[in-house]
Design an enzyme around this catalytic site. Structure first.
Site, PDB file in Angstrom:
ATOM      1  N   GLU A  53      93.257 -48.356 105.958  1.00  0.00           N
ATOM      2  CA  GLU A  53      94.326 -47.509 105.409  1.00  0.00           C
ATOM      3  C   GLU A  53      93.760 -46.129 105.040  1.00  0.00           C
ATOM      4  O   GLU A  53      94.328 -45.092 105.375  1.00  0.00           O
ATOM      5  CB  GLU A  53      94.939 -48.200 104.186  1.00  0.00           C
ATOM      6  N   HIS A  54      92.621 -46.122 104.334  1.00  0.00           N
ATOM      7  CA  HIS A  54      91.995 -44.845 103.974  1.00  0.00           C
ATOM      8  C   HIS A  54      91.648 -44.026 105.221  1.00  0.00           C
ATOM      9  O   HIS A  54      91.895 -42.833 105.292  1.00  0.00           O
ATOM     10  CB  HIS A  54      90.691 -45.098 103.201  1.00  0.00           C
ATOM     11  N   HIS A 111      92.299 -52.385 103.654  1.00  0.00           N
ATOM     12  CA  HIS A 111      92.374 -51.265 102.721  1.00  0.00           C
ATOM     13  C   HIS A 111      91.508 -50.098 103.206  1.00  0.00           C
ATOM     14  O   HIS A 111      91.900 -48.928 103.123  1.00  0.00           O
ATOM     15  CB  HIS A 111      91.933 -51.755 101.337  1.00  0.00           C
ATOM     16  N   GLU A 170      86.366 -46.027  94.022  1.00  0.00           N
ATOM     17  CA  GLU A 170      87.667 -46.637  93.735  1.00  0.00           C
ATOM     18  C   GLU A 170      87.467 -48.065  93.205  1.00  0.00           C
ATOM     19  O   GLU A 170      88.082 -48.480  92.231  1.00  0.00           O
ATOM     20  CB  GLU A 170      88.545 -46.648  94.997  1.00  0.00           C
TER      21      GLU A 170
END
Lengths: 435, 424
Positions: A72-73, A69, A145
């Site tokens: 991905e960012h 994840h 987040e």
């Protein structure tokens, strides 16, 4: 020139093209006369892939939780300091990305400049750029987040359930990791993950819209270099995973008005044959429609007894390495809901599934499949899912129609056993956590 | 966008958007009335009751079975508000007959929809006591569950505080006390009032025999004596007075900041595409000033966005942040607003905003639900521009127009939801 294969389904009035690009990438083009077009570039790499090596390597590499994840960012940051979103801003495309247990996907939808946007997509996902400084900055954003999801009852409920169902399986790891685990991420380890999993041979591109297959191939030729041939060995460490659930209950407290609950059914009988796996997948969907929809006795009993006023939501997730079914709702008395659930399943086993309900549920699942062809997004997502699962999007009607009452009954009897059930509950704050 | 509109009774219209693009046909039946504190919640409860079961399908189970038989047909309650209007009714979608394995479903779907609206389940001349109680307690659960979503809760609270003396603060869902006080007779009265007095807009999107459907609906309205209500105009607050500040403490780990502004303009004033273009530039997209500066450059938050409302004349900015960063975030947001007011908008920013907004407009054509929502919304604003027309106008807009719009924006309310042990 790659050989372009055409597949058509007359009943649906739809067709698609597919080819193996010389770079190693599998490409699908699904023409659809809608205003917007959708592109989905996916790698078979998710939160469960935290221990791996390439064939020929001596040792496995273990990486911090949440790294897929995080990666991905970070992919959105380009070497010239630009953000990939700025690229898409030039074409008007709306871009995004997501990471799940088993995949990471980059996508955009646009009504104009599709081919230019596709170039941007292929470009930024194939050009990693990380420095210690940019990694640190991201730790701040992802920290917020994760905190947002900490306050999100649905996320907490799901995390609790997976932690109860599984003892070892990596599906129990939160996709985002934790503030502590992401603090361990460095640029070096990001590069290692990138070059392992963002190899085009481990990826798939699906585009859907008013699109020409030859143009797509030309863009692939322009943007993609041949990927090195490599074999990824992933260690999911799931051999020791028991068939039974790890814990029967998982609870936490949050600002919710009423307890919310998820009952999970752990499933270890995962067929290795892709079409068998798909058949089972749709049969469980049919069963979920029969057992938990508003036509079902369970829902109506719980509703009449005022134990629930909300729907019973259900979903089934199945991968090669994990499989579980989930039923969620809201209730002031989760334990009573659980008891009714267990009794209802036992009673249904004794009396047998209702044949008329089976036919209606099967019809429903078929219709939902047809409806999915009204959206370029759903089509692209389904193409990728079918590709990764080893099936074909047009095979589904036949698979659904091959599901018989007897097959479903047998599946139901094996699937539902009390030792496979666990429940996750998120209580309102006034109620103390039972853990 | 509308292919054909047919007036079938006084204040009742059926609107057809013909298209072959979709595998489904979509239907909506909308009662439209003025938002009123003493009746909005009754209308909300009424549609819940109508979709709970009808005379022919007298239980949720019977209704659902029929929908399964109609190939995963859906019937959903619809309740929303826009400006001075409350909209309540039913939304349905069904597979087109081409895909239903030679079992046509459209006629039966229309019959079902008519049954739900004109033939409700009654006992002793009122709605079922049992169902009324069921739906009341379900609605109360929903009201109480507002806090489950802290982002939406904070946004609603900000609007409530900002619009304290305006109808926009009325919750069409009602309060626990209001819903508790409902008697069967009140709902029955609300039902007939709706059929007699509400403006009614019916939408059909897909490929059907519209005249046949229109005459079916007409046959029901022929039996109803219609007396459509007159909806009064309302005053819009164009400019904020003193800034209202409110903080609330809940057990949350992330602080939620919501800033409410008055924009001075509504869609009725014309050129609403400028308001939407302003929003794109300011905080409506990932290339907006708020996203780029407050999230990316300052790493203050994961979400920071803005939206402007069409008919109410306000804007909200929302951000999920560490409580200690509250003032820093407010300053950063206001600084960006000031930049827009001074027309400090780069060509790239303007160009991206235009393209992104155009994309948003054109996307409406890809979903029957979006087309339905757009046309109804425009119908209620007496503005019949299509998404294509709006998209064209957007491409011609200038920075000066955006700055001009921004100059009319005034800060009204700052609302902050924070955790118990949060400092700041």
């Amino acid at each position: 020139m790659a050989e372009i294969i055409t597949k058509e389904n007359k009943m649906l009035g739809e067709k698609y093209y597919t080819f193996d690009h010389k770079s190693g990438l599998k490409v699908y083009v699904f023409p659809k006369q809608l205003t917007s077009s959708y592109a989905l570039f996916t790698t078979k790499y998710g939160s469960i892939d935290n221990k791996f090596k390439l064939e020929g390597d001596e040792d496995f590499t273990c990486v911090p939780d949440g790294i897929a994840h995080f990666l991905e960012h970070k992919m959105f940051e380009c070497e010239n300091g630009e953000d990939a979103f700025e690229l898409f801003a030039k074409t008007g495309a709306s871009a995004n990305a997501y990471t799940s247990n088993a995949r990471t996907a980059y996508l955009f939808s646009t009504t104009d400049n599709f081919y230019e946007s596709l170039e941007y997509l292929l470009d930024f996902v194939t050009h990693p750029y990380f420095t210690e400084q940019t990694v640190q900055k991201e730790q701040g954003i992802i920290g917020q987040e994760l905190r947002m999801y900490d306050d999100h009852p649905g996320s907490r409920l799901e995390r609790g359930l997976l932690e109860a169902l599984y003892k070892h399986n990596k599906v129990r790891i939160d996709v985002g990791g934790t503030i502590e685990s992401i603090a361990k991420i460095t640029a070096e380890v990001l590069y290692k993950c990138y070059y392992t999993f963002y190899n085009l041979r481990n990826m798939v591109l699906a585009v859907c819209g008013d699109i020409d297959v030859n143009e797509v191939e030309k863009i692939c030729d322009k943007m993609l270099k041949e990927a090195p041939k490599q074999t990824i060995i992933r260690d999911y460490e799931c051999e020791n995973e028991p068939k039974e659930v790890y814990k029967k209950r998982s609870t936490c407290s949050l600002a919710v008005s009423k307890p919310i609950l998820s009952i999970g059914i752990k499933d270890s009988n995962i067929p290795s044959d892709p079409s068998e796996r798909a058949k089972k997948f749709y049969a469980i969907q049919i069963l979920n429609e029969m057992l938990y929809s508003r036509t079902a006795e369970l829902y109506n009993t719980l509703y009449d007894k005022k134990l629930i006023s909300h729907l019973l939501d259900s979903y089934f997730e199945q991968d090669e390495f994990y499989s579980f079914n989930v039923v969620s709702t809201e209730s002031s008395n989760p334990e009573a809901v659980y008891e009714h659930f267990v009794d209802f399943i036992e009673k249904t086993k004794k009396n047998g599934l209702d044949k008329e309900s089976f036919e209606l549920a099967k019809r429903t699942i078929y219709a939902l499949y047809i409806k999915s062809f009204d959206s370029t997004e759903e089509i692209a997502e389904n193409i990728v899912t079918n590709y990764l699962e080893g099936t074909d999007i047009f095979d589904i009607p036949e698979i659904i129609s091959s599901i018989t009452y007897d097959y479903t009954t047998e599946l139901f009897n094996d699937f539902y056993k009390e030792e496979y059930y666990a429940m996750s509950v998120v209580n309102p704050l006034s109620k103390e956590s039972e853990e | 966008m509308i292919t054909k509109s047919i007036q079938i009774a006084n204040g009742v219209k059926i609107n057809y958007i013909q298209t072959d693009k979709f595998k489904t046909n979509t239907f909506s039946f909308n009662f439209i009335t003025q938002i009123r504190k003493d009746s909005a919640y009754l209308n909300t409860l009424l549609v819940r009751l109508l979709t709970h079961g009808s005379a022919s399908y007298p239980s949720q189970m019977a209704l659902e079975k029929k929908l399964q038989y109609l190939y995963a047909g859906t019937v959903a309650k619809k309740t929303s508000s826009i400006g001075k209007y409350q909209i309540f009714g039913v939304l349905a979608d069904m597979l087109n007959d081409r895909y239903t394995e030679k079992t046509p479903v459209t006629d039966e779907a229309i019959d079902l929809l008519c049954d739900i609206i004109f033939n409700p389940l009654l006992e002793n001349g009122a709605f079922s006591a049992q169902y009324t109680e069921d739906e009341k307690s379900e609605l109360i659960d929903i009201i109480n569950a507002e806090i489950n979503n802290t982002a939406r809760y904070s946004q609603n609270r900000c609007i409530e505080i900002m619009c304290e003396n305006e109808i926009f603060s009325i919750k069409t869902i009602g309060t626990v006390e209001q819903v508790n006080s409902v008697k069967q007779q009140m709902l029955y009265d609300a039902y007939f009032k709706a059929l007699r007095e509400c403006r009614i807009e019916i939408y059909v999107v897909g490929n059907v025999d519209i005249d046949k459907i229109a005459s079916k609906f007409k046959s029901f309205f022929d039996k109803i004596e219609r007396k459509p209500e007159i909806i009064d105009d309302i005053d819009i607050v164009r400019c904020a007075a003193e800034v209202k500040n409110e903080e609330e403490i809940q057990d949350v780990s992330q602080g939620k900041l919501v800033m409410g502004f008055r924009t001075g303009k509504t869609i009725e004033d014309g050129d609403f595409h400028i308001a939407q273009l302003f929003n794109e530039v300011f905080g409506g997209s990932p290339s907006s000033k708020l996203f780029v500066n407050v999230r990316e450059k300052k790493s203050l938050c994961y979400t920071c966005r803005s939206f402007v409302t069409q008919k109410e004349g306000f804007m909200c900015v929302t951000a999920g942040i560490e409580a200690s960063n509250k003032q820093v975030a407010i300053d950063a947001i206001l600084e960006q607003l000031e930049n827009v007011k001074n027309a400090q908008i780069s060509d790239t920013e303007l160009d991206s905003a235009k393209k992104s907004l155009k994309n948003g407009y054109m996307n409406i054509y890809d979903s029957s639900f979006s087309m339905e929502a757009w046309t109804l919304n425009r119908e209620l604003s007496n503005n019949y521009d299509t998404p294509t027309t709006e998209a064209k106008k957007v491409l011609e807009a200038t920075k000066e127009q955006i700055a001009e719009f921004a100059k009319g924006i005034t800060l009204d309310t700052i609302y902050f939801l924070k955790g118990e042990d949060a400092n700041g």
